[in-house]
Design an enzyme around this catalytic site. Structure first.
Site, PDB file in Angstrom:
ATOM      1  N   VAL A 111       8.308  -2.971  -3.403  1.00 42.23           N
ATOM      2  CA  VAL A 111       9.646  -3.503  -3.175  1.00 42.23           C
ATOM      3  C   VAL A 111      10.047  -4.308  -4.408  1.00 42.23           C
ATOM      4  CG1 VAL A 111      11.097  -4.952  -1.712  1.00 42.23           C
ATOM      5  CG2 VAL A 111       9.261  -3.591  -0.694  1.00 42.23           C
TER       6      VAL A 111
ATOM      7  N   ASP B 141       1.074 -11.281   0.221  1.00 46.34           N
ATOM      8  CA  ASP B 141       2.295 -10.995   0.973  1.00 46.34           C
ATOM      9  C   ASP B 141       2.417 -11.926   2.170  1.00 46.34           C
ATOM     10  OD1 ASP B 141       0.040  -9.791   2.122  1.00 46.34           O
ATOM     11  OD2 ASP B 141       1.137  -8.037   2.833  1.00 46.34           O
TER      12      ASP B 141
ATOM     13  N   ASN C  51       0.809  -1.216   0.000  1.00 42.39           N
ATOM     14  CA  ASN C  51       0.000   0.000   0.000  1.00 42.39           C
ATOM     15  C   ASN C  51       0.844   1.268   0.000  1.00 42.39           C
ATOM     16  OD1 ASN C  51      -2.882  -0.938   0.231  1.00 42.39           O
ATOM     17  ND2 ASN C  51      -1.993  -2.039   1.957  1.00 42.39           N
ATOM     18  N   THR C  52       2.031   1.210   0.592  1.00 37.85           N
ATOM     19  CA  THR C  52       2.894   2.384   0.689  1.00 37.85           C
ATOM     20  C   THR C  52       4.060   2.328  -0.284  1.00 37.85           C
ATOM     21  OG1 THR C  52       2.323   2.618   3.027  1.00 37.85           O
ATOM     22  CG2 THR C  52       4.272   3.803   2.256  1.00 37.85           C
TER      23      THR C  52
END
Length: 260
Positions: free
Chosen positions: A13, A109, A9-10
């Site tokens: 990677v 995840d 969400n942020t």
């Protein structure tokens, strides 16, 4: 070489692994409005920094909790590399037993985290992933993912504290010198860092009590190295856990499964 991408969400990677070696890990901000070309430029730039040619990329795997970006990311990879692109989700073999009410609700995840944890540690295991949210994934002694906890992330808590108050400033995640702060910034640092650590310790106590045995505690995620040292439980940290899981899932689906 295989390109591994975790869309959070942020942050997104981006990592690359060759056989068992992870060559690099980098983060870029998540932008739901980014076009495939913009994403492709970001990925290609990172590869160039590490002197990796796109022709060397033989495959890619994506884990995502932001479905709106998945198609654009797939197209981005296809623009720079002629390789298969796997997306962790329905139809992908993971080998993980998911024993929750609706297995489809388990984020990719958390699936990747669990796959990597089970490959390297004996269950039971509790995985603490500290990202936008702080999640706890519980693997029982029978190697099943039986559920967990989702709590507000440290960054969300800090942003809410500063945005909803008139006089509290933005602060860094540097640890305070002591728990009892003598000024506003010190008090906030203490509340955020020790508050998060205390939350983790308290939840681990409750989870362990329900399990009836002491599991291995394992932490990962962008903020784990800032918070976990302040916890009172013995918690192992592995910032590369998710990428290791993606590597294992890729190998399982491409017929290159690595034995434990």
């Amino acid at each position: 070489m295989v390109l591994a991408i975790d869309i959070g969400n942020t942050n997104v990677v981006i990592g690359c692994f060759q056989e068992k070696e992870i060559l690099f890990v980098e983060r870029v901000s998540t932008n739901q409005n980014a076009t495939p070309l913009e994403l492709a430029v970001s990925i290609k730039t990172i590869l160039e920094i590490y002197r990796i040619q796109t022709e060397e990329i033989e495959g890619s795997i994506i884990s995502s909790v932001v479905p709106s970006i998945n198609n654009s990311m797939r197209k981005a990879i296809e623009k720079i590399a002629s390789c298969p692109v796997l997306v962790v989700g329905p139809g992908i073999r993971t080998g993980l037993q998911i024993a929750i009410d609706n297995p489809a609700q388990l984020g990719s995840d958390r699936v990747a985290d669990a796959v990597a944890a089970l490959h390297e540690y004996e269950p039971p295991i509790v995985i603490i992933d500290m990202g936008t949210a702080t999640t706890f994934s519980v693997i029982d002694a029978r190697r099943r993912h039986i559920g967990g906890v989702i709590a507000p992330g440290v960054g969300i808590s800090l942003n809410a504290l500063t945005e909803k108050t008139a006089q509290l400033p933005k602060i860094s995640f540097e640890p305070p010198k002591k728990c009892i702060g003598s000024n506003t910034v010190a008090c906030m640092k203490s509340g955020i860092l020790y508050g998060a650590a205390g939350c983790i310790d308290g939840l681990l106590d409750r989870i362990t009590e329900e399990l009836g045995e002491t599991p291995t505690y394992l932490a990962t995620g962008g903020l784990s190295e800032s918070i976990i040292p302040h916890c009172r439980h013995k918690i192992l940290t592995d910032p590369l856990l998710l990428l290791k899981g993606l590597q294992l899932i890729y190998e399982k689906n491409m017929g290159k499964e690595t034995e434990k």
